[in-house]
Design a protein around this motif. Structure first.
Motif, PDB file in Angstrom:
ATOM      1  N   ILE A 229      52.705  -5.673 -18.345  1.00  0.00           N
ATOM      2  CA  ILE A 229      53.365  -5.895 -17.052  1.00  0.00           C
ATOM      3  C   ILE A 229      52.042  -5.776 -15.996  1.00  0.00           C
ATOM      4  CG2 ILE A 229      54.789  -5.223 -15.138  1.00  0.00           C
ATOM      5  CD1 ILE A 229      56.715  -4.497 -17.430  1.00  0.00           C
ATOM      6  N   ARG A 230      51.388  -4.916 -15.948  1.00  0.00           N
ATOM      7  CA  ARG A 230      50.357  -4.758 -15.113  1.00  0.00           C
ATOM      8  C   ARG A 230      49.333  -5.770 -15.074  1.00  0.00           C
ATOM      9  NH1 ARG A 230      53.681  -1.394 -13.924  1.00  0.00           N
ATOM     10  NH2 ARG A 230      54.501  -3.239 -12.783  1.00  0.00           N
ATOM     11  N   LEU A 231      48.892  -6.069 -16.407  1.00  0.00           N
ATOM     12  CA  LEU A 231      48.027  -7.135 -16.682  1.00  0.00           C
ATOM     13  C   LEU A 231      48.595  -8.527 -16.294  1.00  0.00           C
ATOM     14  CD1 LEU A 231      46.321  -6.142 -20.002  1.00  0.00           C
ATOM     15  CD2 LEU A 231      45.211  -6.065 -17.726  1.00  0.00           C
ATOM     16  N   ALA A 232      49.614  -8.839 -16.222  1.00  0.00           N
ATOM     17  CA  ALA A 232      50.570 -10.228 -15.790  1.00  0.00           C
ATOM     18  C   ALA A 232      50.264 -10.136 -14.323  1.00  0.00           C
ATOM     19  CB  ALA A 232      51.520 -10.043 -16.330  1.00  0.00           C
ATOM     20  N   GLU A 233      50.261  -9.079 -13.392  1.00  0.00           N
ATOM     21  CA  GLU A 233      50.207  -9.091 -12.132  1.00  0.00           C
ATOM     22  C   GLU A 233      48.932  -9.314 -11.375  1.00  0.00           C
ATOM     23  OE1 GLU A 233      51.798  -5.158 -10.928  1.00  0.00           O
ATOM     24  OE2 GLU A 233      53.926  -5.849 -11.316  1.00  0.00           O
ATOM     25  N   CYS A 234      47.789  -8.869 -12.337  1.00  0.00           N
ATOM     26  CA  CYS A 234      46.560  -9.003 -11.826  1.00  0.00           C
ATOM     27  C   CYS A 234      46.029 -10.402 -11.174  1.00  0.00           C
ATOM     28  CB  CYS A 234      45.516  -8.652 -12.966  1.00  0.00           C
ATOM     29  SG  CYS A 234      45.367  -6.963 -13.459  1.00  0.00           S
ATOM     30  N   PRO A 235      46.431 -11.537 -11.991  1.00  0.00           N
ATOM     31  CA  PRO A 235      45.925 -12.664 -11.508  1.00  0.00           C
ATOM     32  C   PRO A 235      46.720 -13.177 -10.179  1.00  0.00           C
ATOM     33  CG  PRO A 235      46.246 -13.083 -13.763  1.00  0.00           C
ATOM     34  CD  PRO A 235      46.618 -11.765 -13.346  1.00  0.00           C
ATOM     35  N   SER A 236      47.927 -12.732  -9.889  1.00  0.00           N
ATOM     36  CA  SER A 236      48.781 -13.257  -8.918  1.00  0.00           C
ATOM     37  C   SER A 236      48.389 -12.219  -7.620  1.00  0.00           C
ATOM     38  CB  SER A 236      50.273 -13.230  -9.377  1.00  0.00           C
ATOM     39  OG  SER A 236      50.694 -11.824  -9.198  1.00  0.00           O
TER      40      SER A 236
ATOM     41  N   VAL B 146      45.288 -12.096  -2.408  1.00  0.00           N
ATOM     42  CA  VAL B 146      44.112 -11.456  -1.662  1.00  0.00           C
ATOM     43  C   VAL B 146      43.306 -12.712  -1.264  1.00  0.00           C
ATOM     44  CG1 VAL B 146      42.244  -9.925  -1.647  1.00  0.00           C
ATOM     45  CG2 VAL B 146      44.331  -9.147  -2.667  1.00  0.00           C
ATOM     46  N   ALA B 147      42.984 -13.273  -2.171  1.00  0.00           N
ATOM     47  CA  ALA B 147      41.980 -14.366  -1.916  1.00  0.00           C
ATOM     48  C   ALA B 147      42.445 -15.419  -0.848  1.00  0.00           C
ATOM     49  CB  ALA B 147      41.427 -15.475  -3.062  1.00  0.00           C
ATOM     50  N   GLU B 148      43.838 -15.788  -0.930  1.00  0.00           N
ATOM     51  CA  GLU B 148      44.294 -16.663   0.126  1.00  0.00           C
ATOM     52  C   GLU B 148      44.395 -16.108   1.318  1.00  0.00           C
ATOM     53  OE1 GLU B 148      47.895 -17.666  -1.791  1.00  0.00           O
ATOM     54  OE2 GLU B 148      47.144 -19.525  -2.600  1.00  0.00           O
ATOM     55  N   SER B 149      44.830 -14.725   1.374  1.00  0.00           N
ATOM     56  CA  SER B 149      44.857 -14.016   2.628  1.00  0.00           C
ATOM     57  C   SER B 149      43.433 -14.071   3.662  1.00  0.00           C
ATOM     58  CB  SER B 149      45.310 -12.470   2.438  1.00  0.00           C
ATOM     59  OG  SER B 149      45.321 -11.602   3.569  1.00  0.00           O
TER      60      SER B 149
END
Length: 61
Positions: A24-31, A36-39
């Protein structure tokens, strides 16, 4: 077979809940990285390229 220090335990030795938590934690990393990049991108000022025509100077000047 003896395990050398620093090596991962053999497959099947981690409890399911720990593996699921890591998944679950690894799946959250890309999003999270995309968010952060968009912000940060939205906060950067727009700077036109040098070769981009801004329309400030009259043609041929």
């Amino acid at each position: 077979m003896a395990r050398s220090p620093g090596r991962a335990p053999p497959c099947g030795s981690a409890p399911y809940s720990e593996v699921r938590y890591a998944e679950i934690r690894l799946a959250e990393c890309p999003s999270d990285a995309l968010r952060v990049a968009e912000s940060r991108g939205m906060r950067l000022p727009y700077v036109p390229d040098e070769d981009e025509d801004t329309g400030d100077a009259p043609p041929g000047a």
